[in-house]
Write a protein that holds these residues in place. Structure first.
Motif, PDB file in Angstrom:
ATOM      1  N   UNK A   1       0.845  -1.203   0.000  1.00 27.51           N
ATOM      2  CA  UNK A   1       0.000   0.000   0.000  1.00 27.51           C
ATOM      3  C   UNK A   1       0.880   1.253   0.000  1.00 27.51           C
ATOM      4  N   UNK A   2       1.958   1.241   0.801  1.00 23.44           N
ATOM      5  CA  UNK A   2       2.867   2.395   0.810  1.00 23.44           C
ATOM      6  C   UNK A   2       3.472   2.616  -0.573  1.00 23.44           C
ATOM      7  N   UNK A   3       3.861   1.518  -1.248  1.00 23.28           N
ATOM      8  CA  UNK A   3       4.450   1.649  -2.584  1.00 23.28           C
ATOM      9  C   UNK A   3       3.462   2.262  -3.565  1.00 23.28           C
ATOM     10  N   UNK A   4       2.200   1.781  -3.525  1.00 30.76           N
ATOM     11  CA  UNK A   4       1.173   2.294  -4.430  1.00 30.76           C
ATOM     12  C   UNK A   4       0.973   3.785  -4.213  1.00 30.76           C
ATOM     13  N   UNK A   5       0.898   4.210  -2.951  1.00 31.20           N
ATOM     14  CA  UNK A   5       0.658   5.623  -2.651  1.00 31.20           C
ATOM     15  C   UNK A   5       1.880   6.475  -2.988  1.00 31.20           C
ATOM     16  N   UNK A   6       3.079   5.923  -2.749  1.00 27.65           N
ATOM     17  CA  UNK A   6       4.304   6.673  -3.084  1.00 27.65           C
ATOM     18  C   UNK A   6       4.411   6.871  -4.589  1.00 27.65           C
TER      19      UNK A   6
ATOM     20  N   UNK B   1       1.374  10.501  -3.327  1.00 25.82           N
ATOM     21  CA  UNK B   1       0.629  10.856  -2.109  1.00 25.82           C
ATOM     22  C   UNK B   1       1.582  10.755  -0.916  1.00 25.82           C
ATOM     23  N   UNK B   2       1.667  11.842  -0.147  1.00 24.20           N
ATOM     24  CA  UNK B   2       2.536  11.868   1.025  1.00 24.20           C
ATOM     25  C   UNK B   2       1.808  11.215   2.200  1.00 24.20           C
ATOM     26  N   UNK B   3       2.266  10.058   2.601  1.00 22.57           N
ATOM     27  CA  UNK B   3       1.584   9.274   3.642  1.00 22.57           C
ATOM     28  C   UNK B   3       2.329   9.403   4.958  1.00 22.57           C
TER      29      UNK B   3
ATOM     30  N   UNK C   1     -14.647 -19.018   7.692  1.00 22.45           N
ATOM     31  CA  UNK C   1     -13.831 -19.084   6.481  1.00 22.45           C
ATOM     32  C   UNK C   1     -14.381 -18.224   5.344  1.00 22.45           C
ATOM     33  N   UNK C   2     -15.684 -17.878   5.405  1.00 14.60           N
ATOM     34  CA  UNK C   2     -16.289 -17.121   4.313  1.00 14.60           C
ATOM     35  C   UNK C   2     -16.161 -15.613   4.485  1.00 14.60           C
ATOM     36  N   UNK C   3     -15.641 -15.159   5.630  1.00 13.56           N
ATOM     37  CA  UNK C   3     -15.453 -13.718   5.833  1.00 13.56           C
ATOM     38  C   UNK C   3     -14.298 -13.230   4.973  1.00 13.56           C
ATOM     39  N   UNK C   4     -14.504 -12.055   4.384  1.00 11.07           N
ATOM     40  CA  UNK C   4     -13.514 -11.585   3.414  1.00 11.07           C
ATOM     41  C   UNK C   4     -12.685 -10.416   3.913  1.00 11.07           C
ATOM     42  N   UNK C   5     -13.052  -9.817   5.046  1.00 10.26           N
ATOM     43  CA  UNK C   5     -12.331  -8.604   5.459  1.00 10.26           C
ATOM     44  C   UNK C   5     -11.934  -8.676   6.929  1.00 10.26           C
ATOM     45  N   UNK C   6     -11.256  -9.757   7.283  1.00 13.39           N
ATOM     46  CA  UNK C   6     -10.793  -9.886   8.662  1.00 13.39           C
ATOM     47  C   UNK C   6      -9.661  -8.900   8.939  1.00 13.39           C
ATOM     48  N   UNK C   7      -8.955  -8.499   7.875  1.00 18.22           N
ATOM     49  CA  UNK C   7      -7.870  -7.523   8.020  1.00 18.22           C
ATOM     50  C   UNK C   7      -8.342  -6.142   7.582  1.00 18.22           C
ATOM     51  N   UNK C   8      -7.942  -5.111   8.326  1.00 12.32           N
ATOM     52  CA  UNK C   8      -8.252  -3.726   7.973  1.00 12.32           C
ATOM     53  C   UNK C   8      -6.960  -2.912   8.037  1.00 12.32           C
ATOM     54  N   UNK C   9      -6.851  -1.920   7.151  1.00 13.94           N
ATOM     55  CA  UNK C   9      -5.643  -1.086   7.078  1.00 13.94           C
ATOM     56  C   UNK C   9      -6.051   0.380   7.130  1.00 13.94           C
ATOM     57  N   UNK C  10      -5.347   1.155   7.950  1.00  5.38           N
ATOM     58  CA  UNK C  10      -5.610   2.583   8.074  1.00  5.38           C
ATOM     59  C   UNK C  10      -4.472   3.359   7.432  1.00  5.38           C
ATOM     60  N   UNK C  11      -4.860   4.263   6.566  1.00  2.07           N
ATOM     61  CA  UNK C  11      -3.885   5.135   5.899  1.00  2.07           C
ATOM     62  C   UNK C  11      -4.058   6.535   6.473  1.00  2.07           C
ATOM     63  N   UNK C  12      -3.008   7.061   7.105  1.00  4.83           N
ATOM     64  CA  UNK C  12      -3.056   8.391   7.723  1.00  4.83           C
ATOM     65  C   UNK C  12      -2.303   9.367   6.812  1.00  4.83           C
ATOM     66  N   UNK C  13      -2.997  10.440   6.410  1.00  5.21           N
ATOM     67  CA  UNK C  13      -2.402  11.431   5.499  1.00  5.21           C
ATOM     68  C   UNK C  13      -2.514  12.818   6.112  1.00  5.21           C
ATOM     69  N   UNK C  14      -2.014  13.834   5.359  1.00  7.44           N
ATOM     70  CA  UNK C  14      -1.919  15.188   5.921  1.00  7.44           C
ATOM     71  C   UNK C  14      -3.261  15.916   5.964  1.00  7.44           C
TER      72      UNK C  14
ATOM     73  N   UNK D   1      -7.027  11.720  -2.778  1.00  7.52           N
ATOM     74  CA  UNK D   1      -5.942  11.318  -3.679  1.00  7.52           C
ATOM     75  C   UNK D   1      -5.505   9.884  -3.382  1.00  7.52           C
ATOM     76  N   UNK D   2      -5.410   9.560  -2.098  1.00  2.31           N
ATOM     77  CA  UNK D   2      -5.040   8.198  -1.706  1.00  2.31           C
ATOM     78  C   UNK D   2      -6.109   7.202  -2.138  1.00  2.31           C
ATOM     79  N   UNK D   3      -7.380   7.594  -2.029  1.00  2.00           N
ATOM     80  CA  UNK D   3      -8.474   6.722  -2.451  1.00  2.00           C
ATOM     81  C   UNK D   3      -8.368   6.418  -3.947  1.00  2.00           C
TER      82      UNK D   3
END
Length: 747
Positions: free
Chosen positions: A233-238, A242-244, A269-282, A289-291
């Motif tokens: 995710x950092x690579x995609x935003x960089x 986008x300054x993350x 096993x059928x749940x698809x979003x057990x992981x969540x990621x937070x992107x903090x920007x300025x 822009x990050x979206x």
């Protein structure tokens, strides 16, 4: 004396001085001496007391104060935390607190103090009364709620020291049903997540252990998966420029996973979003822009996008949520939350991030503007007929997923998912709701039960002098609307019963050859221990008194001259408004019909009529139901959406409007039917029956419908109390290893 972890410093300062120093570090203008003096009094007052784990009692208020200092609350709130149990548990009085610490601290302590001195009929009523007091107190000052939440958090952290298991479970249930939603409403997400997890572990240890074990297993399977996705995710935003500031990856809590399993009716096993990621920007621009960068790089999961920045939640929460699939990382489906640093602080600690007491610029008006839901709870408090009614309607108001609709003038109205135009009308104003006769959604006339969607523009059509329709109670979803409708229904039912009872009494007097008037019946009011003639008439209409008893109490000399009045027909009150023609009852129905009906858990029936529950749909308390009259069999109760009702469509006169007896609670056990698919292996059935037993269910019958290789389909009949009990059993079964699908049988 042990001190909270955050206050274990050099040991050269007292715990009170350390706490004061902690507050002064983020608020140099704070009155440190106020905190030190509050600690000294609390330590002295609680000196003889011990907690259940044997520690000095002062450990608890000190820990609560430390939690609030961690949220950077003001000195008065921290002092309140130190003193919050002194009035309730020691000899310290409010007058003494006001003299030593001022009106503000005394008022806050008074708001937090539990009402243990109230002599109430039951633990449930006590909980309802305490919650009424909490709502009134927090409507004046939201800090009362913040202190109460910190108090509950520490109690849940130390609940293992409570000896009685039933007390631990009761506290955990109250925390999950009331305090977690309140924490969410003021945006304190971190606190809400912790008390939910602690409560869930106490209430359902098996499910918690199962989910925790599966999370541990997943971690082992993809030990570096979160770190890999963070880097990607950092690579995609960089690459997108986008300054993350930060990218955080985390697993969802066991309780949120459990809720999603229940809501979506899926296995782990059928749940698809057990992981969540937070992107903090300025700033806000960087959020969008990050979206755009994330949507360009990854495949979007449909229906998972939410923009809480352009339309913030009422608790101040702002963030952009989206769901994407990261193909390079084993096709992982993840949730991404994008926000600024300020938004993140509000999301984690809510009102404490921008508490309105820092500058003192906002008074009561500002508080009401920021927390309109508190006003809604107060309106429910005014409309509810009793404490338990208030508690039930308030839970509806607290547990909700929002939709946002607009008035024709563009004002934003927040409602729970599934809300209707009637809910919208009551949210605008109670009088608007009462006078509603129709609605337009996006310019088109719709039925009043039409479910509203995000972005709908709703126009309410009213008529002067209108009144609520009792049928609305079946489809409204907000506690505010339901409380107002029920209040009207109770008033109308009482008016009808008053007239029915008065007519029955008058008929008894005329049959005895007497002219009837309320004045001649007045002696019966005192003799039968009724407060007034209206209540006496209602008692007759409801079957608690007979007309002959009233006649004999009013004119005692008639007792020897009458023998047949009791055979006289009496109009029986209808079980529900609009339940069909008035039913008649005679001598055989001297016992109150409502009492006999509640023995079956169903109201709206003719007294003495046989009742059966349909085997095609297995209705449970909590389901919407309808009765079908069958000659020689009485009434058969079906779910309102049962396919078997189609056979009676040509004879609508056989339908009876019935409902569950919610006030008294359905008595006895009911049968719920469950269909499930599980792995075909040794011990599978034992695991299913054990899971049901741990949820206090009893298996009536078990049948294997189909056994094919690795899988088998099973049909279970289980004794349950109501739909919520069945839902708990369904959720427990979904958490069982090897179970892939669990559903309530359709028939």
């Amino acid at each position: 004396m042990p001190a909270p972890e955050g206050l274990r410093g050099t040991g050269t300062l007292s715990p009170g001085a350390e706490l004061a120093a902690k507050v002064l570090a983020y608020d140099p203008r704070a009155d440190g001496s106020l905190i030190e003096r509050a600690y000294a009094l609390a330590e002295e007052a609680h000196a003889p007391q011990r907690r259940e784990d044997g520690q000095p009692y002062i450990v608890h208020p000190l820990a609560v104060a430390d939690i609030l200092a961690g949220y950077r609350l003001d000195a008065a709130t921290v002092a309140t935390a130190l003193l919050h149990d002194t009035v309730e548990d020691t000899g310290v009085t409010l007058a003494e607190l006001e003299k030593r610490f001022g009106k503000e601290v005394a008022r806050l302590v008074d708001g937090v103090t539990k009402l243990t001195r109230l002599e109430l009929q039951s633990e449930r009523t006590k909980q309802a009364e305490n919650f009424r007091k909490l709502v009134l107190a927090m409507s004046e000052d939201i800090r009362v709620l913040i202190v109460k939440l910190a108090d509950r958090l520490h109690n849940m952290r130390t609940i293992g020291a409570v000896a009685k298991p039933e007390k631990r479970v009761r506290t955990a249930r109250e925390t999950l049903e009331i305090y977690a939603p309140l924490a969410e409403r003021i945006g304190m997400d971190a606190l809400k997540t912790e008390i939910e997890t602690l409560s869930f572990r106490e209430m359902n240890p098996d499910a918690w252990q199962t989910i925790a074990a599966r999370l541990t297993y997943l971690r082992g399977q993809g030990a570096d998966l979160i770190e890999e996705i963070e880097r990607d995710v950092r690579r995609v935003l960089r690459d997108a420029g986008v300054d993350v500031l930060e990218v955080q990856g985390r697993e969802k809590s066991p309780y949120s996973i459990w809720l999603k399993m229940q809501r979506k009716n899926v296995a782990f096993e059928q749940l698809s979003d057990i992981m969540a990621f937070r992107v903090i920007v300025h700033d806000k621009g960087d959020c969008y822009a990050a979206l755009g960068a994330i949507h360009s790089a990854y495949r979007v999961v449909p229906g998972r996008f939410k923009d809480w920045i352009s339309t913030p939640k009422t608790n101040g929460y702002q963030s952009v949520h989206t769901g994407v699939t990261v193909p390079e990382k084993r096709n992982a489906k993840i949730e991404v939350q994008i926000r600024t640093r300020e938004m993140h602080e509000v999301a984690e600690i809510g009102v404490a991030a921008h508490w309105i007491y820092k500058q003192g610029e906002e008074g009561a008006t500002g508080r009401k503007k920021r927390y309109p839901w508190v006003r809604d709870l107060l309106e429910i408090l005014e409309s509810a007929s009793d404490p338990q009614d208030f508690l039930d309607h308030t839970k509806l108001e607290l547990h909700r997923d929002q939709v946002f609709c607009f008035t024709p003038k563009g004002d934003l109205i927040e409602l729970p998912r599934g809300a209707t135009p009637v809910d919208f009308a009551y949210q605008v104003h109670s009088q608007v709701g009462d006078n509603t006769v129709g609605a337009k959604v996006n310019g088109k006339i719709v039925p009043l039960r039409h479910p509203l969607e995000n972005g709908d523009q709703v126009e309410i059509i009213t008529a002067r002098g209108g009144s609520p329709n009792p049928a609305w109670e079946r489809f409204v979803v907000t506690g505010k609307a339901r409380a107002r409708i029920r209040r009207f229904v109770h008033a109308r039912q009482r008016a009808e019963q008053r007239e029915e009872g008065r007519a029955a009494i008058a008929k008894a007097f005329r049959a005895a050859g007497l002219d009837f008037s309320e004045k001649i019946a007045e002696p019966a009011v005192k003799a039968l221990k009724q407060p007034d003639f209206e209540t006496l008439s209602v008692a007759v209409a409801s079957g608690n008194l007979s007309p002959r008893e009233v006649l004999h109490a009013a004119v005692p000399e008639m007792r020897t001259h009458m023998r047949s009045v009791d055979q006289m027909p009496l109009a029986r009150p209808r079980g529900r408004l609009g339940a069909g023609p008035t039913l008649m009852a005679g001598k055989a129905d001297r016992a109150p019909s409502s009492k006999r009906d509640s023995a079956m858990g169903v109201t709206g029936l003719v007294s003495g009529m046989a009742v059966h529950f349909a085997g095609c749909c297995h209705p449970l308390p909590g389901d919407r139901i309808v009765g079908i009259v069958t000659t020689g069999r009485g009434v058969t109760i079906h779910k309102h959406d049962c396919h078997g009702l189609e056979a009676f469509s040509a004879t609508p006169e056989r339908f009876i409007d019935v409902d569950w007896e919610y006030d008294g609670g359905a008595k006895g056990a009911h049968v719920g039917r469950i269909e499930l698919t599980a792995e075909n292996n040794a011990g599978a059935l034992a695991g299913l029956t054990t899971a049901i037993a741990r949820q206090e269910g009893a298996v009536n019958s078990l049948r294997i419908l189909n056994r094919a290789g690795e899988w088998c389909e099973v049909l279970l009949d289980v004794e349950v109390r109501d739909t919520s009990h069945l839902a708990a059993i369904l959720a427990a079964l979904r958490a069982c290893p090897g179970v892939t699908q669990v559903d309530r049988a359709k028939g």
